[in-house]
Design a protein around this motif. Sequence first.
Motif, PDB file in Angstrom:
ATOM      1  N   ALA A  53       7.887  -4.695 -12.971  1.00  0.00           N
ATOM      2  CA  ALA A  53       9.143  -4.987 -13.666  1.00  0.00           C
ATOM      3  C   ALA A  53      10.305  -4.151 -13.127  1.00  0.00           C
ATOM      4  O   ALA A  53      11.461  -4.578 -13.179  1.00  0.00           O
ATOM      5  CB  ALA A  53       8.979  -4.744 -15.165  1.00  0.00           C
ATOM      6  N   TYR A  55      10.257  -2.776  -9.810  1.00  0.00           N
ATOM      7  CA  TYR A  55      10.409  -2.933  -8.364  1.00  0.00           C
ATOM      8  C   TYR A  55      11.182  -4.198  -7.983  1.00  0.00           C
ATOM      9  O   TYR A  55      12.068  -4.157  -7.120  1.00  0.00           O
ATOM     10  CB  TYR A  55       9.037  -2.958  -7.677  1.00  0.00           C
ATOM     11  N   VAL A  56      10.871  -5.316  -8.624  1.00  0.00           N
ATOM     12  CA  VAL A  56      11.475  -6.591  -8.202  1.00  0.00           C
ATOM     13  C   VAL A  56      13.001  -6.580  -8.354  1.00  0.00           C
ATOM     14  O   VAL A  56      13.717  -6.881  -7.386  1.00  0.00           O
ATOM     15  CB  VAL A  56      10.816  -7.782  -8.924  1.00  0.00           C
ATOM     16  N   PRO A  57      13.557  -6.202  -9.512  1.00  0.00           N
ATOM     17  CA  PRO A  57      15.023  -6.164  -9.615  1.00  0.00           C
ATOM     18  C   PRO A  57      15.654  -5.161  -8.647  1.00  0.00           C
ATOM     19  O   PRO A  57      16.716  -5.427  -8.074  1.00  0.00           O
ATOM     20  CB  PRO A  57      15.281  -5.746 -11.069  1.00  0.00           C
ATOM     21  N   ILE A  60      15.644  -6.769  -5.145  1.00  0.00           N
ATOM     22  CA  ILE A  60      16.646  -7.843  -5.021  1.00  0.00           C
ATOM     23  C   ILE A  60      18.048  -7.254  -4.902  1.00  0.00           C
ATOM     24  O   ILE A  60      18.867  -7.702  -4.103  1.00  0.00           O
ATOM     25  CB  ILE A  60      16.539  -8.808  -6.232  1.00  0.00           C
ATOM     26  N   SER A  68      16.354 -15.369  -7.142  1.00  0.00           N
ATOM     27  CA  SER A  68      15.674 -15.163  -8.422  1.00  0.00           C
ATOM     28  C   SER A  68      14.442 -14.301  -8.220  1.00  0.00           C
ATOM     29  O   SER A  68      13.951 -14.127  -7.094  1.00  0.00           O
ATOM     30  CB  SER A  68      15.256 -16.510  -9.006  1.00  0.00           C
ATOM     31  N   ASP A  69      13.920 -13.788  -9.327  1.00  0.00           N
ATOM     32  CA  ASP A  69      12.661 -13.048  -9.268  1.00  0.00           C
ATOM     33  C   ASP A  69      11.570 -13.924  -8.651  1.00  0.00           C
ATOM     34  O   ASP A  69      10.758 -13.451  -7.846  1.00  0.00           O
ATOM     35  CB  ASP A  69      12.217 -12.617 -10.675  1.00  0.00           C
ATOM     36  N   GLU A  70      11.561 -15.204  -9.039  1.00  0.00           N
ATOM     37  CA  GLU A  70      10.529 -16.129  -8.542  1.00  0.00           C
ATOM     38  C   GLU A  70      10.619 -16.299  -7.029  1.00  0.00           C
ATOM     39  O   GLU A  70       9.592 -16.321  -6.341  1.00  0.00           O
ATOM     40  CB  GLU A  70      10.655 -17.491  -9.230  1.00  0.00           C
ATOM     41  N   PHE A  72      11.862 -14.168  -4.896  1.00  0.00           N
ATOM     42  CA  PHE A  72      11.442 -12.913  -4.268  1.00  0.00           C
ATOM     43  C   PHE A  72       9.919 -12.813  -4.230  1.00  0.00           C
ATOM     44  O   PHE A  72       9.334 -12.493  -3.191  1.00  0.00           O
ATOM     45  CB  PHE A  72      12.029 -11.712  -5.014  1.00  0.00           C
ATOM     46  N   VAL A  73       9.297 -13.080  -5.360  1.00  0.00           N
ATOM     47  CA  VAL A  73       7.838 -12.999  -5.438  1.00  0.00           C
ATOM     48  C   VAL A  73       7.195 -13.988  -4.464  1.00  0.00           C
ATOM     49  O   VAL A  73       6.218 -13.659  -3.778  1.00  0.00           O
ATOM     50  CB  VAL A  73       7.358 -13.245  -6.888  1.00  0.00           C
ATOM     51  N   TRP A  76       7.472 -12.551  -1.000  1.00  0.00           N
ATOM     52  CA  TRP A  76       6.612 -11.364  -0.869  1.00  0.00           C
ATOM     53  C   TRP A  76       5.152 -11.776  -0.663  1.00  0.00           C
ATOM     54  O   TRP A  76       4.395 -11.082   0.009  1.00  0.00           O
ATOM     55  CB  TRP A  76       6.773 -10.522  -2.130  1.00  0.00           C
ATOM     56  N   ILE A 109       2.150  -7.893  -7.092  1.00  0.00           N
ATOM     57  CA  ILE A 109       2.643  -9.201  -6.634  1.00  0.00           C
ATOM     58  C   ILE A 109       1.542  -9.904  -5.855  1.00  0.00           C
ATOM     59  O   ILE A 109       1.316 -11.104  -6.005  1.00  0.00           O
ATOM     60  CB  ILE A 109       3.919  -9.056  -5.775  1.00  0.00           C
TER      61      ILE A 109
END
Length: 199
Positions: A53, A55-57, A60, A68-70, A72-73, A76, A109
């Motif tokens: 929670a 790392y992703v923001p 980005i 979006s988070d999606e 990025f994931v 990755w 991830i």
Amino acid sequence: MTFLFDIGKVILDFHFEPSLAKLLPPGTENGPERLSVLLEKKDDFEGGRISLAEYVPWAIERLGSAVSDEDFVHAWRNIFTPNLAMWRVIESLAAGGHRLILFSNTNGIHCPWIFENYEIFRHFPEAVLSYEAGSIKPEPEIYHHAIATYGLKPQETRYIDDLPANIETGRTLGFRSWQYDLNDHAAFERWLAAEMMHG
């Protein structure tokens, strides 16, 4: 026999940069620098010191991109290709009744996503994963964690990894270790044949 297998550059090849580069805004001039910043914190992420929670923001934001988070994931995760030569070895070892344990620096991830998407992992009912263990290779702590968790006898355990520093710690602790080179799978096969003969 018991085998400890690294994942990256052993069971799966991977290339982070080409996939993550697709997330950069068009015309980004310092793309490589932005990507290298992301990978600098990867050890903290994989060592369980930064949560998914967090790392992703953060990542980005560092990319300077409106993804979006999606997205990025997805990028990755979209870094892997199977190392089919090693898959054949694993299938053979599993068929022979050997104990296979994953021993990998990885993150929330990639896991459990890779286990659900690459069938080879069905042969690994046991795993030591860095983000769960709270330490990363080559830190000795994660090796001791593996030994304690699975009752390993290092001198009777074969350990396969691609990174010299990881292998060095393994050897220091007594594991029968092989530094794997994707470009010289035949050398690994020769080592394995000798190990199987000597028991």
